[in-house]
Write a protein that holds these residues in place. Structure first.
Motif, PDB file in Angstrom:
ATOM      1  N   LEU A  34       0.829  -1.198   0.000  1.00 33.55           N
ATOM      2  CA  LEU A  34       0.000   0.000   0.000  1.00 33.55           C
ATOM      3  C   LEU A  34       0.868   1.254   0.000  1.00 33.55           C
ATOM      4  CD1 LEU A  34      -3.057   0.405  -0.035  1.00 33.55           C
ATOM      5  CD2 LEU A  34      -2.972   0.752   2.432  1.00 33.55           C
ATOM      6  N   ALA A  35       1.994   1.209   0.709  1.00 30.94           N
ATOM      7  CA  ALA A  35       2.903   2.356   0.710  1.00 30.94           C
ATOM      8  C   ALA A  35       3.366   2.674  -0.709  1.00 30.94           C
ATOM      9  CB  ALA A  35       4.105   2.073   1.615  1.00 30.94           C
ATOM     10  N   ARG A  36       3.759   1.648  -1.442  1.00 26.01           N
ATOM     11  CA  ARG A  36       4.199   1.879  -2.822  1.00 26.01           C
ATOM     12  C   ARG A  36       3.084   2.495  -3.659  1.00 26.01           C
ATOM     13  NH1 ARG A  36       6.480  -2.539  -7.293  1.00 26.01           N
ATOM     14  NH2 ARG A  36       6.104  -1.202  -9.115  1.00 26.01           N
ATOM     15  N   HIS A  37       1.907   1.899  -3.606  1.00 21.68           N
ATOM     16  CA  HIS A  37       0.830   2.338  -4.506  1.00 21.68           C
ATOM     17  C   HIS A  37       0.251   3.695  -4.091  1.00 21.68           C
ATOM     18  CE1 HIS A  37       1.209  -1.268  -6.770  1.00 21.68           C
ATOM     19  NE2 HIS A  37       0.907  -2.039  -5.741  1.00 21.68           N
ATOM     20  N   TYR A  38       0.174   3.965  -2.777  1.00 22.63           N
ATOM     21  CA  TYR A  38      -0.246   5.288  -2.313  1.00 22.63           C
ATOM     22  C   TYR A  38       0.722   6.370  -2.794  1.00 22.63           C
ATOM     23  CZ  TYR A  38      -3.962   4.448   1.241  1.00 22.63           C
ATOM     24  OH  TYR A  38      -5.128   4.173   1.905  1.00 22.63           O
ATOM     25  N   LEU A  39       2.028   6.108  -2.656  1.00 28.80           N
ATOM     26  CA  LEU A  39       3.031   7.144  -2.894  1.00 28.80           C
ATOM     27  C   LEU A  39       3.343   7.382  -4.366  1.00 28.80           C
ATOM     28  CD1 LEU A  39       5.477   6.221   0.019  1.00 28.80           C
ATOM     29  CD2 LEU A  39       4.053   8.282  -0.141  1.00 28.80           C
ATOM     30  N   THR A  40       3.157   6.394  -5.207  1.00 25.79           N
ATOM     31  CA  THR A  40       3.506   6.554  -6.621  1.00 25.79           C
ATOM     32  C   THR A  40       2.303   6.804  -7.523  1.00 25.79           C
ATOM     33  OG1 THR A  40       3.334   4.192  -7.154  1.00 25.79           O
ATOM     34  CG2 THR A  40       5.451   4.981  -6.299  1.00 25.79           C
ATOM     35  N   GLY A  41       1.144   6.329  -7.131  1.00 26.01           N
ATOM     36  CA  GLY A  41      -0.031   6.473  -7.987  1.00 26.01           C
ATOM     37  C   GLY A  41       0.003   5.612  -9.229  1.00 26.01           C
ATOM     38  N   GLU A  42       0.943   4.666  -9.295  1.00 26.62           N
ATOM     39  CA  GLU A  42       1.073   3.849 -10.504  1.00 26.62           C
ATOM     40  C   GLU A  42      -0.073   2.847 -10.635  1.00 26.62           C
ATOM     41  OE1 GLU A  42       4.519   1.022 -10.221  1.00 26.62           O
ATOM     42  OE2 GLU A  42       4.608   1.821  -8.180  1.00 26.62           O
ATOM     43  N   ARG A  43      -0.319   2.436 -11.848  1.00 27.67           N
ATOM     44  CA  ARG A  43      -1.391   1.487 -12.137  1.00 27.67           C
ATOM     45  C   ARG A  43      -0.903   0.064 -11.887  1.00 27.67           C
ATOM     46  NH1 ARG A  43      -3.739   1.816 -18.082  1.00 27.67           N
ATOM     47  NH2 ARG A  43      -1.738   0.812 -18.511  1.00 27.67           N
ATOM     48  N   PHE A  44      -1.807  -0.788 -11.346  1.00 25.65           N
ATOM     49  CA  PHE A  44      -1.467  -2.190 -11.153  1.00 25.65           C
ATOM     50  C   PHE A  44      -2.634  -3.070 -11.551  1.00 25.65           C
ATOM     51  CE2 PHE A  44      -2.821  -0.360  -7.131  1.00 25.65           C
ATOM     52  CZ  PHE A  44      -3.660  -1.287  -6.548  1.00 25.65           C
ATOM     53  N   ASP A  45      -2.353  -4.368 -11.715  1.00 28.24           N
ATOM     54  CA  ASP A  45      -3.356  -5.275 -12.284  1.00 28.24           C
ATOM     55  C   ASP A  45      -4.087  -6.074 -11.213  1.00 28.24           C
ATOM     56  OD1 ASP A  45      -1.564  -7.275 -11.502  1.00 28.24           O
ATOM     57  OD2 ASP A  45      -0.878  -7.703 -13.549  1.00 28.24           O
ATOM     58  N   ALA A  46      -4.990  -6.938 -11.674  1.00 29.61           N
ATOM     59  CA  ALA A  46      -5.837  -7.700 -10.755  1.00 29.61           C
ATOM     60  C   ALA A  46      -5.035  -8.708  -9.948  1.00 29.61           C
ATOM     61  CB  ALA A  46      -6.948  -8.398 -11.537  1.00 29.61           C
ATOM     62  N   ALA A  47      -3.986  -9.265 -10.530  1.00 31.98           N
ATOM     63  CA  ALA A  47      -3.157 -10.213  -9.790  1.00 31.98           C
ATOM     64  C   ALA A  47      -2.496  -9.533  -8.597  1.00 31.98           C
ATOM     65  CB  ALA A  47      -2.110 -10.828 -10.712  1.00 31.98           C
ATOM     66  N   GLU A  48      -1.982  -8.330  -8.804  1.00 33.20           N
ATOM     67  CA  GLU A  48      -1.383  -7.570  -7.709  1.00 33.20           C
ATOM     68  C   GLU A  48      -2.451  -7.177  -6.687  1.00 33.20           C
ATOM     69  OE1 GLU A  48       1.506  -4.943  -5.612  1.00 33.20           O
ATOM     70  OE2 GLU A  48       1.419  -6.944  -6.521  1.00 33.20           O
ATOM     71  N   ALA A  49      -3.632  -6.794  -7.152  1.00 38.45           N
ATOM     72  CA  ALA A  49      -4.721  -6.430  -6.239  1.00 38.45           C
ATOM     73  C   ALA A  49      -5.085  -7.597  -5.335  1.00 38.45           C
ATOM     74  CB  ALA A  49      -5.932  -5.960  -7.027  1.00 38.45           C
ATOM     75  N   ALA A  50      -5.084  -8.811  -5.891  1.00 38.54           N
ATOM     76  CA  ALA A  50      -5.373 -10.001  -5.089  1.00 38.54           C
ATOM     77  C   ALA A  50      -4.221 -10.305  -4.136  1.00 38.54           C
ATOM     78  CB  ALA A  50      -5.647 -11.188  -5.993  1.00 38.54           C
ATOM     79  N   ARG A  51      -2.996 -10.128  -4.601  1.00 35.12           N
ATOM     80  CA  ARG A  51      -1.825 -10.435  -3.763  1.00 35.12           C
ATOM     81  C   ARG A  51      -1.776  -9.572  -2.518  1.00 35.12           C
ATOM     82  NH1 ARG A  51       3.101  -8.829  -2.416  1.00 35.12           N
ATOM     83  NH2 ARG A  51       2.955  -6.848  -3.547  1.00 35.12           N
ATOM     84  N   ILE A  52      -2.165  -8.303  -2.638  1.00 34.00           N
ATOM     85  CA  ILE A  52      -2.057  -7.381  -1.509  1.00 34.00           C
ATOM     86  C   ILE A  52      -3.326  -7.319  -0.662  1.00 34.00           C
ATOM     87  CG2 ILE A  52      -0.383  -6.014  -2.802  1.00 34.00           C
ATOM     88  CD1 ILE A  52      -2.493  -3.858  -3.187  1.00 34.00           C
ATOM     89  N   GLY A  53      -4.349  -8.076  -1.042  1.00 35.91           N
ATOM     90  CA  GLY A  53      -5.568  -8.112  -0.255  1.00 35.91           C
ATOM     91  C   GLY A  53      -6.600  -7.065  -0.605  1.00 35.91           C
ATOM     92  N   LEU A  54      -6.376  -6.335  -1.686  1.00 34.45           N
ATOM     93  CA  LEU A  54      -7.369  -5.346  -2.112  1.00 34.45           C
ATOM     94  C   LEU A  54      -8.615  -6.032  -2.654  1.00 34.45           C
ATOM     95  CD1 LEU A  54      -8.134  -2.374  -2.653  1.00 34.45           C
ATOM     96  CD2 LEU A  54      -6.956  -2.576  -4.853  1.00 34.45           C
TER      97      LEU A  54
END
Length: 244
Positions: free
Chosen positions: A145-165
């Motif tokens: 979450l720190a990475r995605h909050y701070l960078t605003g970069e786009r990520f895919d469904a596999a990453e969303a599942a991996r991090i619990g989103l």
């Protein structure tokens, strides 16, 4: 103009975000109408669970910059989903951005298609993911979450599942959801409500502790010069002045 579609099949009420002109952005009107629909579902004994989905290729683009909801109203909607005595299941087949991710994280279960994409774009318009942290911080991997909050970069469904989103992802989201909805239909309503209460206790503690501070932070940031520049740049489809 109705912004939320409603259908019911075998105890599952489907609420469909249907505001294509702004990619299902969280406008004051949409937040209010969704809250009203959820309140109706809470009273209906015939509703075992709720599926929250969308029209078009975007689940939600985040806060509507032209008609933003009051931060307190958004907090109220997120808490309503968490507190609702029936499971709420997100069904995503498109893009989710910024505030839409807080809505996604408020749901008890979330399934996404592999074509879905996600991004916390707040920092790119000069604000922070403040209010939506109420549902995201207790449920999502903190380092990711720190990475995605701070960078605003786009990520895919596999990453969303991996991090619990999201709970799970697959090529056919309805096939993924079939056993989940079958399980909810087989569960006793009172048992579902009590089990959900167990699962959401820590999330509600976060609301009790942090909601006022994060609401104030959101209001302050949206009124800042950086936010004005960021939102103007976004609407004018140009880079903001701070880009280096």
């Amino acid at each position: 103009m109705t912004l939320i579609g409603r259908t019911r099949a075998r105890g599952i009420e489907t609420l469909t975000l249907d505001s294509p002109h702004n990619r299902n952005a969280l406008s004051a009107a949409l937040v209010g109408e969704l809250a009203s629909c959820l309140a109706d579902c809470a009273k209906e004994d015939a509703v075992r669970a709720i599926v929250l989905t969308h029209t078009g290729n975007t689940f939600s683009a985040g806060a509507d910059l032209k008609d933003p909801p009051d931060p307190a109203a958004l907090v109220g909607l997120l808490r309503q989903i968490v507190e609702l005595g029936k499971p709420v299941v997100a069904r995503v087949t498109g893009h989710v951005r910024a505030g839409g991710l807080g809505l996604l994280a408020a749901c008890d279960i979330a399934a996404a298609s592999t074509e879905s994409t996600f991004a916390f774009t707040e920092v790119r318009i000069g604000v922070a993911p403040a209010v939506i942290s109420l549902t995201l911080l207790p449920r999502t991997d903190p380092r990711a979450l720190a990475r995605h909050y701070l960078t605003g970069e786009r990520f895919d469904a596999a990453e969303a599942a991996r991090i619990g989103l999201v709970t799970t992802a697959g090529d056919d989201v309805d096939a993924v959801l079939e056993p989940i909805l079958d399980g909810l239909r087989r569960a006793a309503p009172e048992a579902l409500a009590e089990t959900k209460r167990l699962l959401t206790a820590r999330v509600l503690e976060t609301f009790d502790r942090d909601a006022a501070d994060l609401t104030a932070l959101s209001a302050r940031l949206f009124a800042s010069p950086h936010a004005r520049e960021g939102m103007t740049a976004f609407l004018e489809r140009r880079d903001p002045s701070w880009l280096v």
